[in-house]
Design an enzyme around this catalytic site. Structure first.
Site, short mmCIF file in Angstrom:
data_model
loop_
_atom_site.label_atom_id
_atom_site.label_comp_id
_atom_site.label_asym_id
_atom_site.label_seq_id
_atom_site.Cartn_x
_atom_site.Cartn_y
_atom_site.Cartn_z
N GLU A 26 -5.24 1.36 2.36
CA GLU A 26 -5.06 0.51 3.54
C GLU A 26 -5.14 1.31 4.83
O GLU A 26 -5.74 0.84 5.82
CB GLU A 26 -3.71 -0.21 3.44
CG GLU A 26 -3.53 -1.34 4.44
CD GLU A 26 -2.96 -0.90 5.78
OE1 GLU A 26 -2.97 -1.71 6.72
OE2 GLU A 26 -2.50 0.27 5.89
N HIS A 81 0.86 -1.20 0.00
CA HIS A 81 0.00 0.00 0.00
C HIS A 81 0.89 1.24 0.00
O HIS A 81 1.92 1.29 0.69
CB HIS A 81 -0.97 -0.01 1.18
CG HIS A 81 -0.36 0.25 2.52
ND1 HIS A 81 -0.12 1.52 3.00
CD2 HIS A 81 0.03 -0.60 3.51
CE1 HIS A 81 0.40 1.45 4.21
NE2 HIS A 81 0.51 0.17 4.55
#
Length: 362
Positions: A133, A75
């Site tokens: 995320e 992420h």
């Protein structure tokens, strides 16, 4: 072609990645943002690239070269910049064996390692970069799994700060809001003891805390936490509503759905309506094991750890039946802090371990 990744190349990529403002919130970017052009240019024409914008700053960047069986997931969003930093957070500062910058540890350092690795080998390789995320949404991974693209892979390596040790177990993350309903009226009425929404919330809360204590006694610590609670109008009015916001971090193998169902049946729970804000299952998820991921680590001679207390998106892949482990440079204690940093030694070690996986992916 396979040559050694240099720390200079890793830092060059990390400098560029840190400079891209990917704070979440506000997650103010889309598929046209310069960062994705940088990723595509860095990987080169040998990679096929698919960029999908899911809206609200949620973007998946899937790059693939050849026919790899291993997918690396990283992420690129970061937590917001905090006040009081001694160094400019969106600039890479290297000093005393450390690389400082927002996201350097969590987890742009891993992305920089993988970009540098892609330049030094022509082995098959697959990367999935995501951007949501840190918002505890999981939309990017969920949409990727729903697209069917994950079927091409037999193992996922999710990058998070693990000090370059492969991890197979971590806690889940369940966050829920509840509204307790009561029957308003004058506080002089005896029924206030039962009909007050706040009283109902308090009875439920006491039961939930006791349940969490009993789980801890059974070595199944739930990390249950009530974050906010409140309601009503004033002290002489029976509260007709009360709101609560809580979270739990369940142990590997436990079920978020089962836990929520159990809490809903506690004393007072019949007067509440629940909305799940986020449900990230533990790793491994209920009904799955980590045997395949452990075998993969053994084949690639990866050192292994005893588990993590924080949640990762590895559990989303595992819940879909795709073996996943967590492996990345840095220590979680250096993530989310004012002056975030990752040790250069950790970046070098990550390059070695990611390289062993990539060059052994046959």
């Amino acid at each position: 072609m396979s040559t050694k990744v240099t720390i200079e190349r890793v830092l060059a990529h990390l400098e560029a990645l840190v400079a891209f403002d990917t704070q979440n919130p506000p997650r103010d970017f889309d598929a046209q943002s310069p960062m994705f052009a940088y990723l595509a240019e860095s990987l080169g024409e040998a990679f096929s690239v698919d960029v999908t914008d899911h809206g609200k700053g949620r973007v998946t960047f899937h790059a693939r070269r050849g026919m790899p069986k291993v997918l690396f997931n990283v992420h690129l969003d970061t937590v917001p910049v905090l006040d009081g930093a001694a160094r400019p957070p969106l600039e890479l500062i290297v000093e005393d064996g450390r690389a400082y910058g927002r996201g350097a540890c969590d987890i742009k350092g891993a992305a920089a390692c993988l970009l540098a690795l892609a330049e030094t080998t022509d082995a098959p390789m697959a990367l999935l970069f995501t951007t949501d995320e840190e918002g505890a949404e999981g939309c990017c991974v969920a949409e990727f799994l729903a697209s069917g693209a994950a079927a091409a892979y037999s193992q996922v390596v999710v990058a998070e700060p693990t000090e370059c040790v492969a991890q197979f177990r971590h806690r889940g993350y369940l966050s829920a809001r509840g509204r307790f309903v009561g029957v308003g009226g004058h506080s002089s009425e005896p029924r206030a003891l039962d009909d007050n929404a706040i009283h109902r919330l308090v009875r439920w809360s006491a039961s939930a805390i006791e349940l969490a204590r009993s789980m801890a006694a059974e070595r199944r610590r739930s990390c249950f936490n009530i974050g906010t609670a409140g309601g009503g109008v004033k002290s002489n009015v029976i509260a007709d509503h009360a709101d609560i916001f809580w979270s739990a971090r369940l142990a590997p193998g436990d079920s978020n759905d089962d836990f929520l169902a159990t809490l809903s049946e506690l004393d007072g729970g019949e007067h509440a309506e629940w909305i799940t804000s986020f449900s990230g299952p533990p790793l491994p998820t209920a009904g799955h094991d980590d045997a395949a991921a452990r075998q993969f680590a053994a084949l690639n001679e990866l050192p292994t750890g005893d588990g993590l207390d924080f949640w990762t998106e590895a559990s989303l892949f595992a819940a879909a039946g795709l073996p996943a482990l967590v492996l990345g440079p840095g220590n979680i204690e250096q993530a989310h802090v004012v002056d975030e940093w990752v040790a250069l030694e950790q970046l070098e070690r990550a390059c070695e371990r990611y390289g062993a996986v990539v060059n052994g992916d046959v």
